[in-house]
Design a protein around this motif. Structure first.
Motif, PDB file in Angstrom:
ATOM      1  N   GLN A  52       0.818  -1.213   0.000  1.00  0.00           N
ATOM      2  CA  GLN A  52       0.000   0.000   0.000  1.00  0.00           C
ATOM      3  C   GLN A  52       0.857   1.271   0.000  1.00  0.00           C
ATOM      4  OE1 GLN A  52      -3.705   0.554   0.208  1.00  0.00           O
ATOM      5  NE2 GLN A  52      -2.722   2.422  -0.555  1.00  0.00           N
ATOM      6  N   ARG A  53       0.604   2.130  -0.986  1.00  0.00           N
ATOM      7  CA  ARG A  53       1.286   3.413  -1.075  1.00  0.00           C
ATOM      8  C   ARG A  53       0.456   4.509  -0.411  1.00  0.00           C
ATOM      9  NH1 ARG A  53       1.271   1.570  -6.152  1.00  0.00           N
ATOM     10  NH2 ARG A  53       0.095   3.327  -6.993  1.00  0.00           N
ATOM     11  N   ILE A  54       1.168   5.471   0.164  1.00  0.00           N
ATOM     12  CA  ILE A  54       0.547   6.641   0.768  1.00  0.00           C
ATOM     13  C   ILE A  54       1.334   7.873   0.327  1.00  0.00           C
ATOM     14  CG2 ILE A  54      -0.305   5.373   2.783  1.00  0.00           C
ATOM     15  CD1 ILE A  54       2.105   6.549   4.340  1.00  0.00           C
ATOM     16  N   LYS A  55       0.814   9.060   0.642  1.00  0.00           N
ATOM     17  CA  LYS A  55       1.521  10.305   0.372  1.00  0.00           C
ATOM     18  C   LYS A  55       1.847  10.992   1.691  1.00  0.00           C
ATOM     19  CE  LYS A  55       0.597  10.328  -4.217  1.00  0.00           C
ATOM     20  NZ  LYS A  55       1.613  10.306  -5.290  1.00  0.00           N
ATOM     21  N   LEU A  56       3.044  11.567   1.762  1.00  0.00           N
ATOM     22  CA  LEU A  56       3.432  12.413   2.881  1.00  0.00           C
ATOM     23  C   LEU A  56       3.795  13.790   2.349  1.00  0.00           C
ATOM     24  CD1 LEU A  56       5.741  10.063   5.001  1.00  0.00           C
ATOM     25  CD2 LEU A  56       3.311  10.555   5.355  1.00  0.00           C
ATOM     26  N   ILE A  57       3.364  14.816   3.064  1.00  0.00           N
ATOM     27  CA  ILE A  57       3.742  16.192   2.727  1.00  0.00           C
ATOM     28  C   ILE A  57       4.652  16.699   3.831  1.00  0.00           C
ATOM     29  CG2 ILE A  57       2.961  18.547   2.304  1.00  0.00           C
ATOM     30  CD1 ILE A  57       0.354  17.424   1.248  1.00  0.00           C
ATOM     31  N   PHE A  58       5.882  17.068   3.439  1.00  0.00           N
ATOM     32  CA  PHE A  58       6.876  17.565   4.376  1.00  0.00           C
ATOM     33  C   PHE A  58       6.778  19.088   4.472  1.00  0.00           C
ATOM     34  CE2 PHE A  58       8.641  13.677   2.484  1.00  0.00           C
ATOM     35  CZ  PHE A  58       8.806  12.924   3.630  1.00  0.00           C
ATOM     36  N   PRO A  59       7.177  19.664   5.603  1.00  0.00           N
ATOM     37  CA  PRO A  59       7.133  21.124   5.756  1.00  0.00           C
ATOM     38  C   PRO A  59       8.005  21.831   4.720  1.00  0.00           C
ATOM     39  CG  PRO A  59       7.517  20.037   7.873  1.00  0.00           C
ATOM     40  CD  PRO A  59       7.677  18.986   6.822  1.00  0.00           C
ATOM     41  N   ASN A  60       7.664  23.095   4.453  1.00  0.00           N
ATOM     42  CA  ASN A  60       8.499  23.887   3.554  1.00  0.00           C
ATOM     43  C   ASN A  60       9.782  24.305   4.270  1.00  0.00           C
ATOM     44  OD1 ASN A  60       7.858  26.092   5.211  1.00  0.00           O
ATOM     45  ND2 ASN A  60       6.248  26.833   3.857  1.00  0.00           N
ATOM     46  N   ALA A  61      10.595  25.110   3.599  1.00  0.00           N
ATOM     47  CA  ALA A  61      11.905  25.458   4.137  1.00  0.00           C
ATOM     48  C   ALA A  61      11.816  26.195   5.468  1.00  0.00           C
ATOM     49  CB  ALA A  61      12.673  26.301   3.119  1.00  0.00           C
ATOM     50  N   SER A  62      10.714  26.871   5.714  1.00  0.00           N
ATOM     51  CA  SER A  62      10.552  27.595   6.973  1.00  0.00           C
ATOM     52  C   SER A  62       9.920  26.730   8.057  1.00  0.00           C
ATOM     53  CB  SER A  62       9.706  28.850   6.758  1.00  0.00           C
ATOM     54  OG  SER A  62       8.378  28.499   6.375  1.00  0.00           O
ATOM     55  N   GLY A  63       9.664  25.444   7.723  1.00  0.00           N
ATOM     56  CA  GLY A  63       9.109  24.529   8.707  1.00  0.00           C
ATOM     57  C   GLY A  63       7.602  24.542   8.805  1.00  0.00           C
ATOM     58  N   THR A  64       6.925  25.156   7.829  1.00  0.00           N
ATOM     59  CA  THR A  64       5.473  25.297   7.861  1.00  0.00           C
ATOM     60  C   THR A  64       4.800  24.262   6.970  1.00  0.00           C
ATOM     61  OG1 THR A  64       5.702  27.672   8.209  1.00  0.00           O
ATOM     62  CG2 THR A  64       3.544  26.886   7.475  1.00  0.00           C
ATOM     63  N   LEU A  65       3.711  23.688   7.461  1.00  0.00           N
ATOM     64  CA  LEU A  65       2.902  22.762   6.675  1.00  0.00           C
ATOM     65  C   LEU A  65       1.709  23.498   6.079  1.00  0.00           C
ATOM     66  CD1 LEU A  65       2.806  19.660   9.041  1.00  0.00           C
ATOM     67  CD2 LEU A  65       3.847  19.729   6.759  1.00  0.00           C
ATOM     68  N   PRO A  66       1.231  23.055   4.905  1.00  0.00           N
ATOM     69  CA  PRO A  66       0.028  23.672   4.337  1.00  0.00           C
ATOM     70  C   PRO A  66      -1.197  23.308   5.165  1.00  0.00           C
ATOM     71  CG  PRO A  66       0.618  21.742   3.075  1.00  0.00           C
ATOM     72  CD  PRO A  66       1.736  21.960   4.068  1.00  0.00           C
ATOM     73  N   SER A  67      -2.172  24.197   5.184  1.00  0.00           N
ATOM     74  CA  SER A  67      -3.419  23.913   5.887  1.00  0.00           C
ATOM     75  C   SER A  67      -4.436  23.330   4.919  1.00  0.00           C
ATOM     76  CB  SER A  67      -3.981  25.190   6.500  1.00  0.00           C
ATOM     77  OG  SER A  67      -5.276  24.946   7.030  1.00  0.00           O
ATOM     78  N   PHE A  68      -5.092  22.250   5.350  1.00  0.00           N
ATOM     79  CA  PHE A  68      -6.169  21.666   4.563  1.00  0.00           C
ATOM     80  C   PHE A  68      -7.512  21.842   5.265  1.00  0.00           C
ATOM     81  CE2 PHE A  68      -2.426  19.458   2.934  1.00  0.00           C
ATOM     82  CZ  PHE A  68      -2.626  19.581   1.576  1.00  0.00           C
ATOM     83  N   ALA A  69      -7.585  22.822   6.146  1.00  0.00           N
ATOM     84  CA  ALA A  69      -8.844  23.089   6.838  1.00  0.00           C
ATOM     85  C   ALA A  69      -9.925  23.407   5.826  1.00  0.00           C
ATOM     86  CB  ALA A  69      -8.660  24.253   7.803  1.00  0.00           C
ATOM     87  N   ASP A  70     -11.071  22.756   5.977  1.00  0.00           N
ATOM     88  CA  ASP A  70     -12.232  22.992   5.113  1.00  0.00           C
ATOM     89  C   ASP A  70     -11.987  22.599   3.654  1.00  0.00           C
ATOM     90  OD1 ASP A  70     -13.643  24.085   7.322  1.00  0.00           O
ATOM     91  OD2 ASP A  70     -12.620  25.993   6.991  1.00  0.00           O
ATOM     92  N   ALA A  71     -10.980  21.769   3.398  1.00  0.00           N
ATOM     93  CA  ALA A  71     -10.719  21.322   2.032  1.00  0.00           C
ATOM     94  C   ALA A  71     -11.864  20.446   1.526  1.00  0.00           C
ATOM     95  CB  ALA A  71      -9.405  20.559   1.967  1.00  0.00           C
ATOM     96  N   ASP A  72     -12.052  20.425   0.213  1.00  0.00           N
ATOM     97  CA  ASP A  72     -13.070  19.573  -0.394  1.00  0.00           C
ATOM     98  C   ASP A  72     -12.407  18.760  -1.496  1.00  0.00           C
ATOM     99  OD1 ASP A  72     -12.693  21.352  -2.482  1.00  0.00           O
ATOM    100  OD2 ASP A  72     -14.527  22.478  -2.054  1.00  0.00           O
ATOM    101  N   GLU A  73     -13.184  18.233  -2.431  1.00  0.00           N
ATOM    102  CA  GLU A  73     -12.632  17.373  -3.479  1.00  0.00           C
ATOM    103  C   GLU A  73     -11.617  18.101  -4.368  1.00  0.00           C
ATOM    104  OE1 GLU A  73     -12.967  14.243  -3.825  1.00  0.00           O
ATOM    105  OE2 GLU A  73     -14.673  13.718  -2.546  1.00  0.00           O
TER     106      GLU A  73
END
Length: 335
Positions: A52-73
């Motif tokens: 099983q494959r999954i995706k990981l999102i790593f922080p940007n250079a400043s250590g910040t992760l993107p927000s997926f709050a209220d994300a939809d399709e």
């Protein structure tokens, strides 16, 4: 960003921010990461976890992760429109283990790493940035308490990401390099007890051999540490010797322009446009290799050479093989 607003409950998969529960440098080439979060209580696959494959999102250079709050399709479009230096880096990995249950579920991932000047690749299924890739950089500094965003299967929903499909095959062949080691380990763990076949795993060195692989009695596992020898040389020779009884004098030569950068040939998908509609079952007669299913993954040039040997030289039907270019040497892979 708080944990409360990072989980997108409306999507048919888990898209959530998780915490690193533990980090272990298990060998010179592998860092083992355990990820935790209450959202993983809903993790699930239709059957065994396998490859099983999954995706990981790593922080940007400043250590910040993107927000997926209220994300939809449309979350993917929204994410990809964020400037690249702000959105962080997405990479594909294979689930090594799922431990615990309910809100205490942990998802374990092995990331292949190299220290500066090393030759090792980063794991994945598009899973590898060679040299100074995002996953490699992050894994080398990872500590408990850090956070990542994960995209993974939610129980009861279609997600994809499992390529192991042997059907009614009577014999099995698994082949891969270090980037495929977690996937092969997962497949071997989840095979039925009466499975028959062979597995060949090439890793950078002797210290990278896993000591906890569960293998059915009928599957012979062969480790092939390179220890400085050319990538794929021993793997190619061992596979051909296994199939034909003859060790080839040399590895098949593959030129750069012959390498499909998106190499992904399975019984039900072809990155090169081959017909797949009828190639959905392992042939059981009419071939010297009838009843054999082969799953091969790793560096694209090595996989391309093995594909040529099996399909063009040995006459394998495309319905009985899966060839996956997990990464390409010298090329930084994307999501």
């Amino acid at each position: 960003m708080t944990a409360e607003n990072t989980y997108v409950a409306s999507l048919p998969m888990i898209l959530a921010e998780l915490e690193v529960a533990s980090v272990e440098r298990v060998s010179p080439s592998f860092v083992r990461i355990a990820l935790a979060g209450p959202e993983l209580a809903e993790f699930g696959t239709p059957g065994p976890v396998l490859d099983q494959r999954i995706k990981l999102i790593f922080p940007n250079a400043s250590g910040t992760l993107p927000s997926f709050a209220d994300a939809d399709e449309s979350w993917w479009t929204t994410w990809i429109e964020i400037p690249e230096d702000e959105r962080g880096s997405m990479r594909t990995y294979t689930v090594r283990d799922v431990v615990g249950e309910g809100s205490d579920t942990r998802l374990v991932v092995d990331i292949v790493v190299h220290d500066d000047g090393g030759e090792h690749a980063e794991h994945g299924s598009d899973d590898a940035d060679l040299l100074d890739g995002a996953g490699n950089r992050w894994a080398l500094q990872a500590e408990p308490g850090q956070r990542l965003v994960i995209l993974c299967p939610r129980r009861g929903h279609e997600f994809g990401g499992i390529e192991w499909a042997p059907g009614d095959a009577q014999r099995l062949l698994l082949v891969g390099d270090e980037t495929a080691a977690p996937a092969i380990r997962g497949i071997l763990r989840d095979l039925p007890a009466d499975a028959v076949g062979a597995a060949f795993l090439e890793v950078p060195g002797d210290s990278d051999v896993y000591d906890d692989v569960t293998t059915p009695a009928g599957i012979e596992l062969t480790w092939l540490p390179r220890n400085g020898r050319p990538r794929g040389e021993d793997l190619h020779a061992a596979v051909l010797d296994h199939l034909t009884g003859t060790r080839p004098a040399e590895t098949v030569v593959v030129t750069e322009d012959e390498i499909d950068p998106d190499l992904w040939e399975t019984p039900v998908h072809s990155s090169s446009g081959e017909t797949v509609a009828e190639a959905t079952a392992v042939p059981t007669e009419g071939s010297s290799y009838a009843g054999l299913y082969a799953w091969i993954a790793g560096e694209s040039k090595v996989v391309t050479g093995l594909r040529r040997r099996l399909v063009k030289d040995l006459g394998f039907d495309r319905g009985q093989v899966a060839f996956m270019g997990y990464w390409r040497e010298g090329v930084s892979m994307r999501s």
